[in-house]
Scaffold this motif. Sequence first.
Motif, PDB file in Angstrom:
ATOM      1  N   VAL A  33      29.541 103.197  13.114  1.00  0.00           N
ATOM      2  CA  VAL A  33      29.491 102.257  11.998  1.00  0.00           C
ATOM      3  C   VAL A  33      28.899 102.891  10.745  1.00  0.00           C
ATOM      4  O   VAL A  33      29.322 102.586   9.622  1.00  0.00           O
ATOM      5  CB  VAL A  33      28.683 101.006  12.400  1.00  0.00           C
ATOM      6  CG1 VAL A  33      28.482 100.072  11.206  1.00  0.00           C
ATOM      7  CG2 VAL A  33      29.408 100.272  13.523  1.00  0.00           C
ATOM      8  N   ILE A  34      27.943 103.785  10.906  1.00  0.00           N
ATOM      9  CA  ILE A  34      27.308 104.422   9.746  1.00  0.00           C
ATOM     10  C   ILE A  34      27.752 105.884   9.669  1.00  0.00           C
ATOM     11  O   ILE A  34      26.920 106.795   9.674  1.00  0.00           O
ATOM     12  CB  ILE A  34      25.777 104.292   9.799  1.00  0.00           C
ATOM     13  CG1 ILE A  34      25.360 102.845  10.077  1.00  0.00           C
ATOM     14  CG2 ILE A  34      25.149 104.720   8.471  1.00  0.00           C
ATOM     15  CD1 ILE A  34      23.873 102.608  10.167  1.00  0.00           C
ATOM     16  N   PHE A  72      19.804  98.956   4.093  1.00  0.00           N
ATOM     17  CA  PHE A  72      20.246  99.911   5.103  1.00  0.00           C
ATOM     18  C   PHE A  72      19.596  99.627   6.449  1.00  0.00           C
ATOM     19  O   PHE A  72      20.272  99.579   7.487  1.00  0.00           O
ATOM     20  CB  PHE A  72      19.922 101.336   4.647  1.00  0.00           C
ATOM     21  CG  PHE A  72      20.383 102.403   5.600  1.00  0.00           C
ATOM     22  CD1 PHE A  72      21.641 102.969   5.480  1.00  0.00           C
ATOM     23  CD2 PHE A  72      19.547 102.861   6.624  1.00  0.00           C
ATOM     24  CE1 PHE A  72      22.067 103.954   6.355  1.00  0.00           C
ATOM     25  CE2 PHE A  72      19.965 103.835   7.503  1.00  0.00           C
ATOM     26  CZ  PHE A  72      21.231 104.385   7.366  1.00  0.00           C
ATOM     27  N   ARG A  73      18.274  99.444   6.455  1.00  0.00           N
ATOM     28  CA  ARG A  73      17.555  99.203   7.708  1.00  0.00           C
ATOM     29  C   ARG A  73      18.007  97.903   8.368  1.00  0.00           C
ATOM     30  O   ARG A  73      18.030  97.803   9.600  1.00  0.00           O
ATOM     31  CB  ARG A  73      16.061  99.162   7.456  1.00  0.00           C
ATOM     32  CG  ARG A  73      15.444 100.469   6.978  1.00  0.00           C
ATOM     33  CD  ARG A  73      15.600 101.577   7.992  1.00  0.00           C
ATOM     34  NE  ARG A  73      14.875 102.776   7.585  1.00  0.00           N
ATOM     35  CZ  ARG A  73      15.127 103.993   8.048  1.00  0.00           C
ATOM     36  NH1 ARG A  73      16.107 104.171   8.943  1.00  0.00           N
ATOM     37  NH2 ARG A  73      14.427 105.042   7.643  1.00  0.00           N
ATOM     38  N   PHE A  78      21.662 106.888  -7.199  1.00  0.00           N
ATOM     39  CA  PHE A  78      22.212 106.432  -5.924  1.00  0.00           C
ATOM     40  C   PHE A  78      21.867 107.399  -4.797  1.00  0.00           C
ATOM     41  O   PHE A  78      21.423 107.004  -3.718  1.00  0.00           O
ATOM     42  CB  PHE A  78      23.731 106.281  -6.023  1.00  0.00           C
ATOM     43  CG  PHE A  78      24.404 106.141  -4.691  1.00  0.00           C
ATOM     44  CD1 PHE A  78      24.357 104.938  -3.987  1.00  0.00           C
ATOM     45  CD2 PHE A  78      25.072 107.217  -4.111  1.00  0.00           C
ATOM     46  CE1 PHE A  78      24.958 104.814  -2.742  1.00  0.00           C
ATOM     47  CE2 PHE A  78      25.684 107.098  -2.865  1.00  0.00           C
ATOM     48  CZ  PHE A  78      25.618 105.894  -2.182  1.00  0.00           C
ATOM     49  N   ARG A  79      22.067 108.674  -5.060  1.00  0.00           N
ATOM     50  CA  ARG A  79      21.877 109.685  -4.026  1.00  0.00           C
ATOM     51  C   ARG A  79      20.432 109.756  -3.552  1.00  0.00           C
ATOM     52  O   ARG A  79      20.164 109.933  -2.351  1.00  0.00           O
ATOM     53  CB  ARG A  79      22.336 111.037  -4.565  1.00  0.00           C
ATOM     54  CG  ARG A  79      22.208 112.180  -3.600  1.00  0.00           C
ATOM     55  CD  ARG A  79      22.818 113.437  -4.183  1.00  0.00           C
ATOM     56  NE  ARG A  79      22.583 114.584  -3.321  1.00  0.00           N
ATOM     57  CZ  ARG A  79      23.095 115.792  -3.526  1.00  0.00           C
ATOM     58  NH1 ARG A  79      23.886 116.009  -4.569  1.00  0.00           N
ATOM     59  NH2 ARG A  79      22.844 116.786  -2.699  1.00  0.00           N
ATOM     60  N   ALA A  80      19.487 109.598  -4.476  1.00  0.00           N
ATOM     61  CA  ALA A  80      18.073 109.665  -4.098  1.00  0.00           C
ATOM     62  C   ALA A  80      17.732 108.593  -3.074  1.00  0.00           C
ATOM     63  O   ALA A  80      17.010 108.852  -2.101  1.00  0.00           O
ATOM     64  CB  ALA A  80      17.199 109.516  -5.337  1.00  0.00           C
ATOM     65  N   GLU A  81      18.251 107.390  -3.270  1.00  0.00           N
ATOM     66  CA  GLU A  81      17.959 106.302  -2.334  1.00  0.00           C
ATOM     67  C   GLU A  81      18.691 106.476  -1.016  1.00  0.00           C
ATOM     68  O   GLU A  81      18.123 106.271   0.059  1.00  0.00           O
ATOM     69  CB  GLU A  81      18.335 104.965  -2.968  1.00  0.00           C
ATOM     70  CG  GLU A  81      17.466 104.575  -4.144  1.00  0.00           C
ATOM     71  CD  GLU A  81      17.670 103.125  -4.538  1.00  0.00           C
ATOM     72  OE1 GLU A  81      16.875 102.274  -4.098  1.00  0.00           O
ATOM     73  OE2 GLU A  81      18.632 102.847  -5.278  1.00  0.00           O
ATOM     74  N   ALA A  82      19.966 106.842  -1.093  1.00  0.00           N
ATOM     75  CA  ALA A  82      20.772 106.955   0.125  1.00  0.00           C
ATOM     76  C   ALA A  82      20.348 108.151   0.969  1.00  0.00           C
ATOM     77  O   ALA A  82      20.206 108.042   2.195  1.00  0.00           O
ATOM     78  CB  ALA A  82      22.257 107.052  -0.243  1.00  0.00           C
ATOM     79  N   ALA A  83      20.161 109.289   0.336  1.00  0.00           N
ATOM     80  CA  ALA A  83      19.822 110.501   1.080  1.00  0.00           C
ATOM     81  C   ALA A  83      18.472 110.385   1.779  1.00  0.00           C
ATOM     82  O   ALA A  83      18.261 110.977   2.843  1.00  0.00           O
ATOM     83  CB  ALA A  83      19.836 111.707   0.145  1.00  0.00           C
ATOM     84  N   ALA A  84      17.568 109.613   1.207  1.00  0.00           N
ATOM     85  CA  ALA A  84      16.255 109.429   1.818  1.00  0.00           C
ATOM     86  C   ALA A  84      16.350 108.783   3.193  1.00  0.00           C
ATOM     87  O   ALA A  84      15.439 108.905   4.010  1.00  0.00           O
ATOM     88  CB  ALA A  84      15.371 108.585   0.905  1.00  0.00           C
ATOM     89  N   LEU A  85      17.471 108.116   3.459  1.00  0.00           N
ATOM     90  CA  LEU A  85      17.675 107.436   4.741  1.00  0.00           C
ATOM     91  C   LEU A  85      18.652 108.178   5.638  1.00  0.00           C
ATOM     92  O   LEU A  85      19.062 107.666   6.676  1.00  0.00           O
ATOM     93  CB  LEU A  85      18.167 106.010   4.478  1.00  0.00           C
ATOM     94  CG  LEU A  85      17.107 105.150   3.778  1.00  0.00           C
ATOM     95  CD1 LEU A  85      17.738 103.942   3.119  1.00  0.00           C
ATOM     96  CD2 LEU A  85      16.041 104.710   4.766  1.00  0.00           C
ATOM     97  N   VAL A 111      21.745 109.365   4.687  1.00  0.00           N
ATOM     98  CA  VAL A 111      23.138 109.319   4.246  1.00  0.00           C
ATOM     99  C   VAL A 111      23.493 110.653   3.604  1.00  0.00           C
ATOM    100  O   VAL A 111      22.718 111.202   2.824  1.00  0.00           O
ATOM    101  CB  VAL A 111      23.366 108.152   3.260  1.00  0.00           C
ATOM    102  CG1 VAL A 111      24.798 108.161   2.724  1.00  0.00           C
ATOM    103  CG2 VAL A 111      23.067 106.820   3.937  1.00  0.00           C
ATOM    104  N   THR A 112      24.665 111.171   3.936  1.00  0.00           N
ATOM    105  CA  THR A 112      25.046 112.507   3.473  1.00  0.00           C
ATOM    106  C   THR A 112      26.357 112.542   2.695  1.00  0.00           C
ATOM    107  O   THR A 112      26.810 113.614   2.285  1.00  0.00           O
ATOM    108  CB  THR A 112      25.168 113.462   4.669  1.00  0.00           C
ATOM    109  OG1 THR A 112      26.099 112.906   5.613  1.00  0.00           O
ATOM    110  CG2 THR A 112      23.827 113.669   5.343  1.00  0.00           C
ATOM    111  N   GLY A 113      26.990 111.402   2.484  1.00  0.00           N
ATOM    112  CA  GLY A 113      28.241 111.343   1.745  1.00  0.00           C
ATOM    113  C   GLY A 113      28.594 109.901   1.454  1.00  0.00           C
ATOM    114  O   GLY A 113      27.963 108.974   1.969  1.00  0.00           O
TER     115      GLY A 113
END
Length: 288
Positions: A277-278, A262-263, A43-50, A52-54
């Motif tokens: 919002v994000i 996300f985009r 999960f973190r690999a996908e989210a952090a790439a955009l 997202v930090t938490g």
Amino acid sequence: MIDAHHHLWDLTAVHYPWLAAKGVSRFFGDPSPIQRDYLLPEFRAEAAALGVTGSVHIQVGAEDPLAEAQWVQTIIDANRDWPMVQVVHCDLTAPDLAQQLDVFQALPSVRGVRQIVGRAPGEDAQTGTNALLDDPRFLEGLMLVGDRGLSFDLQLIPELMGKTAGVLAQAPRTNVALCHAGSPHDRSPEGLTAWRQQLKQLSQLPHVWCKLSGLGMFQHRWTVEDFRPIIETCLDQFGADRCMFGSNFPVDSLYSDYETLFRTHESLVPDSLRSQVIGETAARFYRF
């Protein structure tokens, strides 16, 4: 930036009956592609790439909700560089609710509870979940949750919004996060009009907030334009200070990859509102 609604699971650590049931279709479709471990590194690999930090972990149908919450706490403790809080499952009608909350609140990551009122037409009518709204103990539980400084994650369908608003109005000290924009399952023009009208009954309550999440569950081959009227309506009714993005991964991974999801949300939120919002709204609601 915060993802306000996602799940994790380790099938060897916690038992999830719906993930163990092979060949059983759910309201959101065929779950077989996600009937496997889904852990923080993925999960973190996908989210952090955009950026997202938490994130906020939401309970997801474990046989033993406490075992799930304790497992999530171990993940949080082992990954201090990824801020994560959690929402646990608790039956608000249980006679020992106060004692259950005592145990859950001993876990420092717990910010709220979720008890699903409605997932989809038919599914919860069969299980009796909809009957919660007529149970006075449910309202009492909601009030107790708020008195303890916890929030309530609300999952339901538009047909239940009017009755639910009447219940929530009696528990004004309990902050509520409406999951998945209220699950607008009928995407026809008539269905969206009905959803907007019902949603107004919830958005008029100042202690109810809204998650822009799970929008692919009822429309699998979606486009940006399919999400546009939903996100714009939520922003109009709740305002950016009460709206927050959630991926609903890995459930919504059945319909798209994380970046596309996300985009899409990012493109539909005006630049001036995006930081709220994000990230900012979720940080306030879940007390990061």
